[in-house]
Design an enzyme around this catalytic site. Structure first.
Site, mmCIF file in Angstrom:
data_model
loop_
_atom_site.group_PDB
_atom_site.id
_atom_site.type_symbol
_atom_site.label_atom_id
_atom_site.label_comp_id
_atom_site.label_asym_id
_atom_site.label_seq_id
_atom_site.Cartn_x
_atom_site.Cartn_y
_atom_site.Cartn_z
ATOM 1 C CG ASP A 1 -2.047 0.993 1.111
ATOM 2 O OD1 ASP A 1 -2.092 1.721 0.109
ATOM 3 O OD2 ASP A 1 -2.889 1.027 2.032
ATOM 4 C CG ASP B 1 -2.882 3.663 -3.690
ATOM 5 O OD1 ASP B 1 -3.913 3.131 -4.130
ATOM 6 O OD2 ASP B 1 -2.851 4.305 -2.631
ATOM 7 C CD GLU B 2 -5.236 -1.335 -0.917
ATOM 8 O OE1 GLU B 2 -5.556 -2.046 0.049
ATOM 9 O OE2 GLU B 2 -5.914 -0.344 -1.287
#
Length: 472
Positions: free
Chosen positions: A11, A105-106
């Site tokens: 993350d 983003d994860e």
């Protein structure tokens, strides 16, 4: 459940805001808030400097401005975020083909399915854990080297615990939860720590005296099924005991493509609503085509003045990416909705996606009808050219003929203020121009690393001036 913590969850830390700080040297170390800047906008991401003032994602932007009035409030630059995300996801895919992105983003990664899988499966417990930690540290170092950003990594024997671990690792950390320690880690946490438990479910559980994950595990499956229903209750109980058999699934396919807008003033005029729906449909089609997809079901979303939300949909005879068909369908759905009292949000989407488009007779009929009713070009009345006012958004990338690349700090009263700097320069100078200054143009985002920018320039030059063929 795995005996080795071979599932990792990455993350990125305050991703949108961190990209803005990396791209804009003058904002490094300062509070940055990214999101919708209108009266009803909400915060997408706040930098850690802004979080100290109580700003967080999903907060109304007006409240964020009150809490942290000295922050830089920027609109999103999704092209820049996608560029960085591609670099990060590329690093994850070097570790394993089983990468499950959850957002830009994860993502989850199954290390056992990658090149280090045989070493992990053949190692004893202690050696396997050391290898997982080494791979995770190398990943974080590679992300920092290639992007200048930080990410937090959690490692565990399941997706549930890997996600819990990455939350504990924030910001810029690494946490490994050993298999067998799931209940000890989860027990003291509030029930909201488990996926699938939102505010409404939390209230149901709280009224029953269940406030921690340990309470859920002790309550037993039967009580949770009675409170939450069979499927949800059984799933919550299983997770409360640390059990999670969900596999990492690579490249989950999108189920729909949609766009939506929230309006600063409620829309009460039906013609205005229909014009907005048409504009949304056009944007949705552009996104659909960019993904190389088509779809069968057109969906309209309407949030009214009292926050009640309606959805209407219509399924076509076959998948299409034809703008005329999708726009006409969305408009027809909008005509059926009661807008009394006003509309605060509109959205248009396409579902039941496919990788191909069948011959669409309805689209062909619409085009033929439009052609029949079109006036001959010679007889058409000339319309005066519309005056287009250039709009500059805070954070937007620009380039000036004399001063080079920069970004918009703000605009108003016919003026636009630009700070001229690059990701690899120091803080730059600020200058103000007329909004219509022909020397100022929108620009694409610059890479966060100078080396990447130089490579891109070399490619552009090579494409613009190709080498002569042999013998010429």
């Amino acid at each position: 459940m795995r005996s080795l913590p071979s599932i990792i969850h990455l993350d990125m830390d305050a991703f949108f805001a961190a990209v803005e700080q990396a791209a804009k040297p003058s904002l490094r170390g300062k509070p940055v808030v990214v999101g919708g800047l209108g009266g009803r906008g909400v915060v997408s991401t706040a930098s850690y400097e802004a979080r100290k003032f109580g700003v967080h994602s999903a907060m109304p932007m007006a409240q964020a401005r009150r809490l942290c009035p000295n922050a830089a409030f920027l609109s999103g630059r999704f092209e820049a975020y996608r560029q960085v995300s591609e670099i990060v996801m590329g690093l994850l895919r070097e570790l394993s083909p089983l990468v499950q992105p959850l957002s830009l983003d994860e993502a989850f990664v199954d290390l056992e399915a990658g090149p280090y899988g045989p070493a992990l499966l053949g190692a004893d417990h202690e050696t396997g854990e050391r290898l997982v930690l080494a791979l995770a540290e190398d990943l974080r170092a590679d992300i920092r080297r290639l992007t200048g950003l930080t990410g937090s990594v959690g490692a565990a024997g399941s997706k549930l615990m890997a996600k819990i671990a990455s939350e504990q690792a924030k910001p810029d950390g690494l946490v490994l939860i050993e298999p067998g320690q799931e209940r000890a880690v989860l027990g003291p946490m509030p029930v909201r720590a488990l996926p699938g438990i939102g505010p409404a479910t939390e209230q149901v559980l709280r009224r029953a005296g269940l406030t921690t994950v340990a309470d859920l595990a002790e309550a037993g499956e039967a009580e949770l099924v009675q409170l939450l229903g069979r499927a949800h209750g059984a799933g919550v109980h299983q997770m409360s005991t640390g059990l999670d058999e969900r596999p990492v699934v690579a490249d989950q396919d999108a189920k729909s493509v949609s766009v939506e807008d929230t309006y600063e003033v409620d829309l009460a005029d039906r013609e205005r609503v229909l014009r907005e729906v048409e504009a949304l449909a056009a944007r949705c089609v552009r996104r659909l085509r960019a993904a190389g997809r088509s779809g069968r079901t057109v969906v309209l979303k309407v949030r009214r003045f009292d926050f009640s939300t309606l959805t209407r949909s219509e399924t076509l005879g076959g998948p299409t990416d034809d703008e005329a068909v999708i726009t006409a369908t969305a408009r027809r759905l909008a005509e059926q909705v009661d807008i009394t009292g006003g509309v605060r949000l509109l959205g248009v989407g396409v579902a039941q996606l496919a990788d191909y488009t069948q011959e669409d007779l309805f689209a062909q009929a619409l085009r033929e009808e439009a052609a029949e009713h079109a006036e001959p070009a010679a007889e058409a009345e000339e319309e005066p050219e519309a005056v287009v006012v250039r709009r500059w958004m805070p954070g937007q990338d620009v380039r000036h003929e004399e001063f080079g690349p920069g970004w918009v700090q703000g605009s108003g009263v016919g003026r636009v203020t630009v700070r001229f700097e690059t990701p690899w320069s120091g803080p730059g100078r600020v200058r103000t121009f007329a909004v219509e200054d022909p020397a100022l143009e929108p620009a694409r985002p610059l890479p966060l690393r100078r080396e990447a920018a130089e490579e891109a320039e070399e490619v552009e030059e090579a494409e613009a001036d190709p080498a002569p063929e042999e013998g010429v």
